[in-house]
Write a protein that holds these residues in place. Sequence first.
Motif, short mmCIF file in Angstrom:
data_model
loop_
_atom_site.label_atom_id
_atom_site.label_comp_id
_atom_site.label_asym_id
_atom_site.label_seq_id
_atom_site.Cartn_x
_atom_site.Cartn_y
_atom_site.Cartn_z
N ARG A 182 24.19 38.59 48.68
CA ARG A 182 23.19 38.38 47.61
C ARG A 182 23.78 38.60 46.22
O ARG A 182 23.46 37.89 45.28
CB ARG A 182 22.01 39.32 47.85
N PHE A 183 24.62 39.62 46.08
CA PHE A 183 25.18 39.98 44.78
C PHE A 183 26.70 39.89 44.80
O PHE A 183 27.38 40.77 44.29
CB PHE A 183 24.75 41.39 44.40
N ALA A 184 27.24 38.83 45.36
CA ALA A 184 28.69 38.69 45.49
C ALA A 184 29.40 38.73 44.15
O ALA A 184 30.51 39.27 44.04
CB ALA A 184 29.02 37.39 46.22
N ASP A 185 28.79 38.19 43.12
CA ASP A 185 29.43 38.17 41.80
C ASP A 185 29.35 39.52 41.08
O ASP A 185 30.06 39.72 40.10
CB ASP A 185 28.79 37.09 40.92
N ARG A 186 28.56 40.44 41.56
CA ARG A 186 28.38 41.73 40.89
C ARG A 186 29.25 42.84 41.47
O ARG A 186 29.34 43.92 40.90
CB ARG A 186 26.91 42.17 40.99
N PHE A 187 29.89 42.61 42.62
CA PHE A 187 30.76 43.60 43.23
C PHE A 187 32.21 43.21 43.00
O PHE A 187 32.58 42.05 43.05
CB PHE A 187 30.51 43.70 44.74
N ARG A 188 33.05 44.20 42.77
CA ARG A 188 34.47 43.94 42.53
C ARG A 188 35.21 43.59 43.81
O ARG A 188 36.03 42.70 43.84
CB ARG A 188 35.13 45.16 41.89
N ASP A 189 34.94 44.34 44.88
CA ASP A 189 35.72 44.18 46.11
C ASP A 189 34.77 44.17 47.31
O ASP A 189 34.07 45.15 47.55
CB ASP A 189 36.71 45.33 46.22
N ARG A 190 34.78 43.10 48.06
CA ARG A 190 33.89 42.97 49.21
C ARG A 190 34.22 43.97 50.31
O ARG A 190 33.34 44.50 50.96
CB ARG A 190 33.95 41.54 49.75
N SER A 191 35.50 44.24 50.49
CA SER A 191 35.87 45.20 51.54
C SER A 191 35.38 46.61 51.21
O SER A 191 35.03 47.37 52.12
CB SER A 191 37.39 45.19 51.76
#
Length: 94
Positions: free
Chosen positions: A22-31
């Motif tokens: 949902r907020f992929a652009d708001r997090f720096r690192d998915r892992s």
Amino acid sequence: MLWEVLGSALVGLAVALVAGRRFADRFRDRSLVLATGPAAAFCGGVITRVVLGPGHALPTLMVAALVAVALLSLLVRPRHRGGPAAGRPHVGAV
């Protein structure tokens, strides 16, 4: 106890997956998001289990989800508003 704690970790993973999509652009690192969600929910589930005792599976899972959401919210970076006039004063402007 084992099922409540594992369920808490699964709830945390689900929260992390939803937040990551949902907020992929708001997090720096998915892992980092995928590691923080289950770890936070696991800790929240264990603490709730110790405080409430056995037999409270639903409140344990709810608190675990809330702890996961709270810790994941600390990883969210603010949206970029662009330009110096968008909230920060421009130093040295004449």
